[in-house]
Enzyme design. Structure first.
Site, short mmCIF file in Angstrom:
data_model
loop_
_atom_site.label_atom_id
_atom_site.label_comp_id
_atom_site.label_asym_id
_atom_site.label_seq_id
_atom_site.Cartn_x
_atom_site.Cartn_y
_atom_site.Cartn_z
N HIS A 24 0.80 -1.23 0.00
CA HIS A 24 0.00 0.00 0.00
C HIS A 24 0.84 1.28 0.00
CE1 HIS A 24 0.13 -0.01 4.44
NE2 HIS A 24 -0.76 -0.95 4.56
N HIS A 78 -5.22 -8.59 14.41
CA HIS A 78 -5.32 -7.43 13.50
C HIS A 78 -6.17 -7.83 12.29
CE1 HIS A 78 -4.41 -3.96 11.23
NE2 HIS A 78 -3.17 -4.21 10.84
N GLU A 80 -6.41 -6.32 9.30
CA GLU A 80 -5.93 -6.03 7.93
C GLU A 80 -5.64 -7.35 7.20
OE1 GLU A 80 -2.79 -3.08 7.59
OE2 GLU A 80 -3.27 -2.82 5.46
N ASP A 82 -3.50 -8.64 5.27
CA ASP A 82 -2.23 -9.39 5.24
C ASP A 82 -2.16 -10.37 6.41
OD1 ASP A 82 -2.13 -6.92 6.63
OD2 ASP A 82 0.05 -6.90 6.64
N HIS A 145 -1.94 -1.35 14.13
CA HIS A 145 -1.90 -0.24 13.26
C HIS A 145 -3.29 0.24 12.84
CE1 HIS A 145 -1.68 -0.39 8.53
NE2 HIS A 145 -1.62 0.86 8.84
N ASP A 164 1.45 -5.91 14.00
CA ASP A 164 2.30 -5.01 13.21
C ASP A 164 3.39 -4.35 14.05
OD1 ASP A 164 1.10 -5.42 10.75
OD2 ASP A 164 -0.14 -3.62 10.84
N TYR A 191 9.71 0.89 8.60
CA TYR A 191 8.34 0.43 8.90
C TYR A 191 7.64 1.44 9.80
CZ TYR A 191 4.62 -2.89 9.87
OH TYR A 191 3.39 -3.50 9.95
N HIS A 224 5.43 -9.33 10.91
CA HIS A 224 6.29 -9.13 9.73
C HIS A 224 7.75 -9.17 10.15
CE1 HIS A 224 2.94 -7.75 7.24
NE2 HIS A 224 2.62 -6.86 8.14
FE1 FEO Z 1 -1.63 -3.42 9.34
FE2 FEO Z 1 0.56 -5.98 8.59
O1 FEO Z 1 -1.05 -5.04 8.59
#
Ligand code: FEO
Length: 394
Positions: A24, A78, A80, A82, A145, A164, A191, A224
């Site tokens: 993104h 989370h 999101e 991913d 996040h 995140d 990040y 991540h």
């Molecule tokens: Fe806010 Fe890794 O997603």
């Protein structure tokens, strides 16, 4: 990626995405990972999933440890995609009626991502879930996040699953901080500067709350990148520092150029800043990705921005960049604008408007040069640089 045992009964069953190059709007030149964690106890739990395209890999990784049907419940730290993209596939495999624990906002927002009826159970900050021999505590961490974000803490092993938070978009052969060394901090900083900066003040309070609980961290497992096991305190300390957004005595000059005139101005401004003993560098928006530029801006004392005027507007790359910058809202910056033009020259005024919106301390009304800067114009640019340098040192 094969499952990696973190401690007895706790595994990373996530996947590596070697090929993602744009996350993104963030350049992920090395790829990234979507970490997912399996805890095998009297009750077996999966913490977070992966992007939808990697669902089968995730299930294969789980199957290398335990029959996926033996998973009793899933935790979604989370919403999101991913981390939740694989949820529907995983639930289909393990049993769609099994509970998914999420924060209150996760409980509200997860169903808006899926057509299936999932059994999502809201948890509260501090709620404890027993797995049998071990237990998990949920810690609400809104905006690290998204509003739904939470951390999950494995009490007995002192492992924090931080979603995140403390992550890095990094894919490599290494899985732990002690394997990768200090170079990982560059990725962690990028990040933070591109994903979390907007929420830095809020994150500072959240960290105070979480750290105030007196929890020890033997390991921090973000969703991540690498896992912090040798020195988890290092990334926590870095976050505490980064949240303060204390500027360094350095400057960046961000610009684009049509016929090299704005570029010549940028170079002269950089020379003037450097003359004052303040390190500065020019960053051309078509040579350096906006998310790399954010790393430089993040801890810079001054940000000088230059754009040619094109059709009475900002150059398109500058419009893109200023939108991105405005979204991330860096604090504590000195700002100035410059640019060449042919006959109308609105760009400098437009940049100043954005710098004002960002609450930058604007140290000069801005410099405009018609067509090609001559020696005198370049000297004026140099003097603007010196003014910026002096302001950084003040
Ligand atoms: Fe806010 Fe890794 O997603």
């Amino acid at each position: 990626m094969e499952p990696i045992q973190l401690v007895d009964g706790v595994y990373d069953v996530g996947v590596i995405d070697w090929n993602v190059r744009d996350f993104h709007g963030y350049s992920t030149d090395l790829g990234t990972t979507y970490n997912s964690f399996l805890i095998v106890d009297e009750n077996t739990v999966l913490i977070d999933t992966v992007r939808k395209e990697f669902s089968d890999q995730l299930i294969d990784n789980i199957a290398a440890v335990i029959d996926p049907k033996k998973i009793d419940y899933v935790i979604s730290n989370h919403t999101e995609l991913d981390h939740s993209g694989g949820l529907a596939r995983v639930m289909h495999r393990i049993g769609e009626d099994k509970p998914i624990y999420a924060s209150k906002m996760g409980h509200k927002n997860l169903p808006k991502h899926f057509r299936q009826n999932l059994n999502i159970q809201p948890v509260t900050n501090g709620q404890v879930l027993s797995l049998g021999k071990r237990s998990l505590t949920f810690l609400e961490t809104r905006m690290i996040h998204w509003p739904d974000s939470m951390f999950t803490y494995l009490n007995e092993d002192k492992i924090l699953f931080s979603s995140d938070g403390f992550g890095q978009h990094y894919a490599g052969p290494e899985k732990f901080d002690d394997e990768v060394g200090d170079k990982i901090m560059v990725h962690a900083k990028k990040y933070f500067a591109n994903i979390l900066l907007l929420y830095a003040t809020h994150i500072q309070k959240l960290l105070d709350n979480v750290l105030g609980l007196g929890l020890e961290f033997n390991m921090i497992c973000p969703d991540h990148g690498i896992i912090w096991r040798k020195d988890p305190g290092k990334i926590v300390d870095a976050y505490v520092r980064w949240c303060r957004q204390e500027p360094k005595k350095k400057a960046v000059v961000v610009y684009d150029t049509m016929w090299h005139s704005t570029e010549k101005m940028a170079d002269a401004i950089v020379a003037g800043i450097n003359k004052e003993g303040v390190p500065a560098k020019p960053l051309n928006l078509r040579k350096t990705h906006r998310s790399e530029i954010m790393v430089d801006i993040f801890d810079a004392g001054a940000v000088v921005i230059g754009s040619p005027t094109l059709n009475n507007q900002l150059y398109p790359t500058l419009a893109d960049f200023l939108t991105y910058l405005k979204g991330l809202k860096p604090l504590n910056k000195i700002g100035a604008a410059f640019g060449s033009y042919g006959w109308s020259g609105e760009a400098v005024k437009m940049i100043n408007k954005e710098l004002e919106a960002l609450k930058f301390d604007i140290v000069d009304p801005g410099l405009r040069v018609q067509y090609i800067p001559d020696k005198e114009a370049l000297e004026t640019c140099y003097e603007l640089g010196r003014k910026v340098g002096k302001a950084v040192l003040a």
